[in-house]
Scaffold this active site. Structure first.
Site, mmCIF file in Angstrom:
data_model
loop_
_atom_site.group_PDB
_atom_site.id
_atom_site.type_symbol
_atom_site.label_atom_id
_atom_site.label_comp_id
_atom_site.label_asym_id
_atom_site.label_seq_id
_atom_site.Cartn_x
_atom_site.Cartn_y
_atom_site.Cartn_z
ATOM 1 C CB SER A 192 -0.963 -0.058 1.191
ATOM 2 O OG SER A 192 -2.064 0.792 1.000
ATOM 3 C CG ASP A 215 -4.204 17.463 14.843
ATOM 4 O OD1 ASP A 215 -5.394 17.167 14.588
ATOM 5 O OD2 ASP A 215 -3.850 17.924 15.948
ATOM 6 C CG HIS A 245 -5.505 -2.973 0.611
ATOM 7 N ND1 HIS A 245 -4.746 -2.749 -0.524
ATOM 8 C CD2 HIS A 245 -5.071 -2.056 1.528
ATOM 9 C CE1 HIS A 245 -3.906 -1.746 -0.312
ATOM 10 N NE2 HIS A 245 -4.086 -1.317 0.923
#
Length: 259
Positions: free
Chosen positions: A89, A179, A237
């Protein structure tokens, strides 16, 4: 480009051929430990924690050129002029960017269920769900999992994400900076421009889950024209988790085959 010193796990004898494993977004070296243990019988395996993941340093920038610079710094620090590189990935995109820009540092390349392209999906809803999880009200991981169920309905995916939840002095906190993840997620879904790059004609294997729609052979042929494409049945996946024995066999057969 500012690089960081990556934390890693190392398995296998020093005299074996080096293999570097790069994990995906929200994962860490821990997710690859079982596969790495199996492969360490034949290879000297390094499993890296990418920046902002696992135990590696946090950094406000997270994109494929910067993460590739981290891998090159790791290789230089360990006197690895070249190595087999396998990435899943996000890690597969790092591996491809490394192979395209520094082919001399890559022996054989293995890319797991990802393509050298930008994707349209967004991580926003997932990351917001984690940010808004009331950590001060959580007393155990099971409770956190239940709180996320409505917004992240896939149980396996919830459990995977919650591996980043750590208990510290009686209180839960995130190992990752959510964040930064939120700000940098578009970079993870994307892939840098490649029009200026020469195609990599080295030994390359793309491994896809039959139940995954992340990559097709057509996605890979322009940049990796000599690549082999393998599909693993009954896997999506996270094919290395869903079919670990088959996955390991495919990897070993490719790495041990004659070029």
């Amino acid at each position: 480009m500012e690089s960081v010193e990556l934390v890693y796990e190392e398995l296998g004898k020093d005299n074996l051929v080096p293999l570097i494993i790069l994990h995906g977004f929200f994962a860490s070296s821990r997710n690859w430990r079982k596969i790495a243990e199996k492969l360490s019988a034949s290879f000297h395996v390094y499993v890296l924690d990418m920046r902002n993941h696992g135990l590696s340093p946090h950094h406000v920038l997270m994109d494929y050129p910067s993460m590739t610079a981290d891998v090159l710094r790791f290789m230089d620090a360990h006197a690895l002029s070249a190595a087999h590189i396998m990435g899943h990935s996000m890690g597969g995109k790092i591996a491809m960017w490394l192979a395209l820009n520094h082919p001399e540092r890559t022996n054989k390349l293995l890319v797991v269920d990802i393509a050298p392209k930008s994707y349209t999906h967004s991580f926003d809803n997932t990351i917001r769900a984690l940010i808004e999880l009331p950590l001060d009200a959580i007393h155990n991981r099971k409770q956190a999992e239940a709180m996320l169920a409505e917004r992240i309905p896939e149980l396996d995916y919830r459990q995977f994400l919650l591996q980043n939840l750590a208990l510290d002095k009686g209180a839960y906190k995130w190992r990752v900076d959510l964040d930064v993840f939120f700000q940098m997620a578009p970079n993870i879904a994307a892939f840098p421009a490649t029009h200026h790059l020469i195609a990599n004609r080295g030994d390359t294997l793309f491994i896809a889950g039959a139940d995954s729609a992340y990559v097709t052979q057509d996605d890979t042929s322009t940049l990796f024209p000599n690549a082999i494409f393998k599909t693993i049945a009954k896997a999506g996946h996270w094919l290395h988790v869903q079919q670990p024995e088959v996955f390991t066999e495919v990897v070993e057969n490719f790495l041990q085959s004659e070029s």
